[in-house]
Scaffold this motif. Structure first.
Motif, short mmCIF file in Angstrom:
data_model
loop_
_atom_site.label_atom_id
_atom_site.label_comp_id
_atom_site.label_asym_id
_atom_site.label_seq_id
_atom_site.Cartn_x
_atom_site.Cartn_y
_atom_site.Cartn_z
N UNK A 83 0.83 -1.19 0.00
CA UNK A 83 0.00 0.00 0.00
C UNK A 83 0.88 1.25 0.00
N UNK A 84 0.37 2.27 -0.65
CA UNK A 84 1.11 3.53 -0.73
C UNK A 84 1.20 4.19 0.64
N UNK A 85 2.37 4.69 0.96
CA UNK A 85 2.56 5.38 2.24
C UNK A 85 1.91 6.75 2.18
N UNK A 86 1.13 7.07 3.20
CA UNK A 86 0.40 8.34 3.22
C UNK A 86 1.30 9.48 3.68
N UNK A 87 1.04 10.65 3.15
CA UNK A 87 1.79 11.84 3.54
C UNK A 87 1.23 12.38 4.86
N UNK A 88 1.97 13.20 5.57
CA UNK A 88 1.47 13.81 6.82
C UNK A 88 0.17 14.58 6.56
N UNK A 89 0.07 15.23 5.42
CA UNK A 89 -1.14 16.01 5.09
C UNK A 89 -2.34 15.08 4.91
N UNK A 90 -2.12 13.94 4.26
CA UNK A 90 -3.22 12.99 4.07
C UNK A 90 -3.67 12.39 5.40
N UNK A 91 -2.71 12.10 6.27
CA UNK A 91 -3.05 11.55 7.59
C UNK A 91 -3.86 12.56 8.40
N UNK A 92 -3.42 13.81 8.37
CA UNK A 92 -4.14 14.87 9.09
C UNK A 92 -5.55 15.04 8.53
N UNK A 93 -5.66 15.01 7.21
CA UNK A 93 -6.98 15.15 6.56
C UNK A 93 -7.90 14.01 6.97
N UNK A 94 -7.41 12.77 6.88
CA UNK A 94 -8.24 11.60 7.20
C UNK A 94 -8.69 11.63 8.66
N UNK A 95 -7.78 11.91 9.56
CA UNK A 95 -8.14 11.91 10.98
C UNK A 95 -9.08 13.06 11.33
N UNK A 96 -9.03 14.13 10.54
CA UNK A 96 -9.94 15.25 10.75
C UNK A 96 -11.38 14.95 10.36
N UNK A 98 -12.95 12.19 11.31
CA UNK A 98 -13.54 11.32 12.33
C UNK A 98 -14.50 12.09 13.23
N UNK A 99 -15.72 11.57 13.37
CA UNK A 99 -16.70 12.19 14.26
C UNK A 99 -17.13 11.25 15.39
N UNK A 100 -16.68 10.00 15.33
CA UNK A 100 -16.97 9.05 16.42
C UNK A 100 -15.89 7.97 16.42
N UNK A 101 -15.41 7.64 17.61
CA UNK A 101 -14.44 6.56 17.74
C UNK A 101 -14.73 5.79 19.02
N UNK A 102 -14.91 4.49 18.89
CA UNK A 102 -15.14 3.63 20.05
C UNK A 102 -14.48 2.29 19.80
N UNK A 103 -14.70 1.33 20.67
CA UNK A 103 -14.04 0.03 20.58
C UNK A 103 -14.31 -0.67 19.24
N UNK A 104 -15.55 -0.64 18.81
CA UNK A 104 -15.94 -1.39 17.62
C UNK A 104 -16.08 -0.55 16.36
N UNK A 105 -16.35 0.73 16.51
CA UNK A 105 -16.74 1.54 15.36
C UNK A 105 -15.95 2.84 15.25
N UNK A 106 -15.75 3.21 14.02
CA UNK A 106 -15.17 4.50 13.68
C UNK A 106 -16.12 5.11 12.65
N UNK A 107 -16.52 6.35 12.85
CA UNK A 107 -17.43 7.00 11.93
C UNK A 107 -16.78 8.27 11.42
N UNK A 108 -16.81 8.46 10.11
CA UNK A 108 -16.28 9.68 9.52
C UNK A 108 -17.40 10.45 8.84
N UNK A 109 -17.20 11.74 8.69
CA UNK A 109 -18.11 12.58 7.92
C UNK A 109 -17.46 12.76 6.55
N UNK A 110 -17.87 11.93 5.60
CA UNK A 110 -17.25 11.95 4.27
C UNK A 110 -17.62 13.22 3.53
#
Length: 358
Positions: A83-96, A98-110
């Motif tokens: 898999x292609x290695x993500x840039x710091x900007x892509x990591x920051x964008x992706x993590x930004x 996220x609107x919910x994080x718990x044991x089983x689920x991660x929810x993003x606002x696409x």
């Protein structure tokens, strides 16, 4: 030398062939079957077949990765594409996102314009950003469902194989509530309607476009409830898909004479409003409600993208009181006729502006 894998709790009860699909996707089903026939595939020392079930704690023995015997010859194993290695900007964008994080689920606002998965000429997508969303989990999250590229809002990711299987079953059995917001062009005839129109692939489009097909289409049902109206120009609508057909809400909205604003694919020129209203798609996955593997309920909402919020303001709609109580699967009142719209409320006059939040 053979490789050995201890079956984890998340894989308890999984079939052998599905274990390979989940953990060693580069190994084909034919290869798994060949290993089983030749006795090279074993669990706790005993031979197993592709359809046998695995249990937590068992040890699965797999032939070496370097070579695979085939009729006395040796065939090189297919390499796994890194898999292609993500840039710091892509990591920051992706993590930004996220609107919910718990044991089983991660929810993003696409955001609109970002595809869920890759395809022909599609190199930027959520699937390509999943390495940035692993956080403290043992593996990166898994996509549970999809949203169209131009549709924004709630997108659920499972944080383990067990959660992915559980959520996948919930979506398959319709035990989830998916509520969308949309702005539609025109004047919906009913305040509350169950749209029951079968959908199939439109001939000549290569499967890229769907249409209402009374003869060969698959059953498709959607619940539409009007939140507010702007005379005959547009309406702010809540949409709930009761089935999961491709482009279902978009096809049903266009088929009933009120296409989703910005959806030129299904609404043509009628899907665009004048007066500075954005030409982007006005379809947003607002809310998702479903059960969790260990009990409890996940109930999460996603904020609107800027263009959608601007349009609401321009048309005099307010999102503040727009979250309607979750409705039953069928509108109250007269029993709906099959493959027609049915009313849950009556008496609204054409052009009458409906009070918000009711």
């Amino acid at each position: 030398m053979s490789r050995e894998f201890t079956i984890a709790a998340d894989d308890d009860g999984i079939r052998v062939d599905r274990w390979f699909k989940r953990h060693m996707a580069d190994v084909s089903f034919n290869l798994v079957s060949r290993w089983a026939r030749t006795g090279q595939l074993r669990v706790d020392g005993a031979r197993v077949g592709p359809g046998d079930r695995l249990a937590e704690g068992q040890v699965l023995r797999v032939p070496p990765a370097e070579t695979v015997p085939v009729d006395g010859a040796k065939l090189a194993a297919r390499p796994v594409k890194p898999r292609r290695e993500l840039s710091p900007e892509e990591i920051e964008f992706a993590q930004g996102l996220v609107i919910h994080k718990s044991k089983h689920a991660l929810v993003i606002n696409k955001p609109p314009g970002l595809a869920t998965q890759g395809g022909t000429k599609t190199t930027e997508h959520v699937d390509g950003l999943l390495d940035a969303l692993q956080f403290e989990a043992e593996s990166r999250p898994k996509l549970v469902h999809r949203l169209d590229k131009d549709t924004s809002g709630v997108l659920l990711l499972a944080r383990s194989a067990r959660a992915a299987a559980y959520f996948g079953k919930s979506f398959a059995t319709r035990d989830t509530k998916k509520l969308y917001w949309a702005v539609v062009a025109g004047h919906p005839k009913l305040d509350d309607a169950l749209i029951d129109l079968p959908i199939g692939k439109q001939p000549g489009t290569g499967g890229e476009k769907m249409h209402v097909d009374e003869e060969a289409g698959l059953v498709a049902k959607s619940r539409f409830r009007v939140i507010d109206r702007a005379s005959d120009k547009a309406a702010f609508v809540e949409m709930q898909p009761m089935t999961g057909r491709t482009h279902q809400l978009r096809v049903h909205a266009a088929a009933t004479g009120t296409p989703i604003v910005g959806d030129g694919k299904y609404g043509g020129t009628e899907a665009f409003l004048t007066g500075g209203v954005s030409r982007k798609m006005h379809l947003h996955a607002r809310r998702l409600v479903l059960g969790l593997p260990d009990g409890g309920t996940l109930d999460v909402k996603a904020d609107l993208p800027a263009h959608f919020a601007d349009t609401l303001k321009m048309l005099g709609f307010s999102p503040e009181d727009a979250d309607l109580p979750i409705a039953p699967d069928k509108p109250e009142g007269p029993k709906p006729k099959r493959r027609r719209m049915s009313s849950a409320t009556s008496g609204n006059r054409r052009g009458e502006r409906r009070s918000r939040g009711k």
